[in-house]
Scaffold this motif. Structure first.
Motif, short mmCIF file in Angstrom:
data_model
loop_
_atom_site.label_atom_id
_atom_site.label_comp_id
_atom_site.label_asym_id
_atom_site.label_seq_id
_atom_site.Cartn_x
_atom_site.Cartn_y
_atom_site.Cartn_z
N THR A 86 -6.72 -62.40 9.26
CA THR A 86 -5.82 -63.53 9.47
C THR A 86 -4.37 -63.25 9.10
O THR A 86 -3.46 -63.81 9.70
N CYS A 87 -4.15 -62.41 8.09
CA CYS A 87 -2.80 -62.25 7.57
C CYS A 87 -2.67 -60.92 6.85
O CYS A 87 -3.64 -60.43 6.25
N ILE A 88 -1.49 -60.35 6.91
CA ILE A 88 -1.14 -59.18 6.11
C ILE A 88 -0.03 -59.60 5.17
O ILE A 88 0.93 -60.26 5.58
N ALA A 89 -0.16 -59.23 3.91
CA ALA A 89 0.91 -59.44 2.94
C ALA A 89 1.26 -58.08 2.34
O ALA A 89 0.37 -57.34 1.92
N LEU A 90 2.53 -57.76 2.34
CA LEU A 90 2.99 -56.56 1.66
C LEU A 90 3.29 -56.92 0.21
O LEU A 90 3.57 -58.08 -0.09
N ARG A 91 3.24 -55.94 -0.67
CA ARG A 91 3.75 -56.20 -2.01
C ARG A 91 5.27 -56.34 -1.87
O ARG A 91 5.82 -56.00 -0.82
N PRO A 92 5.96 -56.85 -2.87
CA PRO A 92 7.42 -56.95 -2.75
C PRO A 92 8.07 -55.57 -2.54
O PRO A 92 7.71 -54.60 -3.21
N TYR A 93 8.98 -55.54 -1.59
CA TYR A 93 9.71 -54.32 -1.24
C TYR A 93 11.17 -54.66 -1.00
O TYR A 93 11.48 -55.76 -0.54
N PRO A 94 12.08 -53.69 -1.22
CA PRO A 94 13.42 -53.85 -0.67
C PRO A 94 13.28 -53.84 0.86
O PRO A 94 12.53 -53.01 1.40
N LYS A 95 13.95 -54.75 1.54
CA LYS A 95 13.73 -54.86 2.98
C LYS A 95 14.08 -53.58 3.73
O LYS A 95 13.49 -53.29 4.77
N GLU A 96 14.97 -52.77 3.18
CA GLU A 96 15.34 -51.52 3.83
C GLU A 96 14.16 -50.55 3.92
O GLU A 96 14.12 -49.70 4.79
N GLU A 97 13.22 -50.67 3.01
CA GLU A 97 12.09 -49.74 2.99
C GLU A 97 11.01 -50.07 4.01
O GLU A 97 10.24 -49.19 4.39
N VAL A 98 10.93 -51.33 4.43
CA VAL A 98 9.83 -51.72 5.31
C VAL A 98 10.26 -52.38 6.61
O VAL A 98 9.44 -52.61 7.50
N GLY A 99 11.53 -52.67 6.74
CA GLY A 99 12.03 -53.38 7.92
C GLY A 99 11.67 -52.73 9.24
O GLY A 99 11.36 -53.40 10.22
N GLN A 100 11.67 -51.40 9.27
CA GLN A 100 11.38 -50.70 10.52
C GLN A 100 9.97 -50.97 11.04
O GLN A 100 9.73 -50.90 12.24
N TYR A 101 9.05 -51.29 10.15
CA TYR A 101 7.67 -51.54 10.57
C TYR A 101 7.44 -52.99 10.99
O TYR A 101 6.43 -53.30 11.62
N LEU A 102 8.40 -53.85 10.66
CA LEU A 102 8.23 -55.28 10.91
C LEU A 102 9.20 -55.85 11.93
O LEU A 102 9.10 -57.02 12.29
N LYS A 103 10.12 -55.03 12.41
CA LYS A 103 11.20 -55.55 13.26
C LYS A 103 10.73 -56.15 14.58
O LYS A 103 11.42 -56.97 15.17
N LYS A 104 9.56 -55.77 15.06
CA LYS A 104 9.09 -56.33 16.33
C LYS A 104 8.46 -57.72 16.17
O LYS A 104 8.18 -58.40 17.14
#
Length: 140
Positions: A117-135
């Motif tokens: 139903t859902c994916i939650a990442l642990r807290p991250y600086p957005k620069e580290e994970v933004g590329q995987y979530l931009k779509k």
């Protein structure tokens, strides 16, 4: 109950005191949009609960990571971004990508149906994970 200031929080504060910008930590959640539509038609409360379960599980699982510790030190400054995935296949593909890239996350499975139903990442600086979530766009 609040604990004393931990070392991770001191590092973030020290950066701020030295003139460097403190890292902004964000917890990203990706929730299935199709669950709110026919044929599923889950009520809003059920979807919110799925996101809450995933977020709580990710925070608990990664509670010893310095980013998570720093994120939890200032409860009034928590930042979460809830994005939408169109369906289960897309959500599972994202989980696979995150796993391959060693991005800490939790894929929440609703039981007993075993529905992702859902994916939650642990807290991250957005620069580290933004590329995987931009779509993914904001959940509406």
């Amino acid at each position: 109950m609040h604990r004393g200031v931990g070392p991770a929080f001191r590092v973030v504060r020290k950066m701020a005191a030295s003139g460097a910008e403190p890292q902004v930590l964000v917890q990203y959640l990706v929730l299935r949009k199709d669950l709110s539509q026919a044929p599923f038609s889950w009520p809003a409360g059920a979807l919110v609960a799925q996101a809450c379960h995933a977020a709580t599980a990710a925070l608990h699982t990664h509670r010893d990571h310095p980013h998570t510790a720093a994120y939890l030190q200032e409860l009034g400054r928590m930042r979460k971004v809830v994005l939408e995935a169109p369906d289960e296949t897309t959500l599972k593909e994202l989980a696979e990508t995150l796993q391959q890239k060693n991005i800490d996350h939790m894929l929440w499975l609703e039981q007993p149906e075993n529905i992702a139903t859902c994916i939650a990442l642990r807290p991250y600086p957005k620069e580290e994970v933004g590329q995987y979530l931009k779509k993914f766009r904001l959940f509406k």
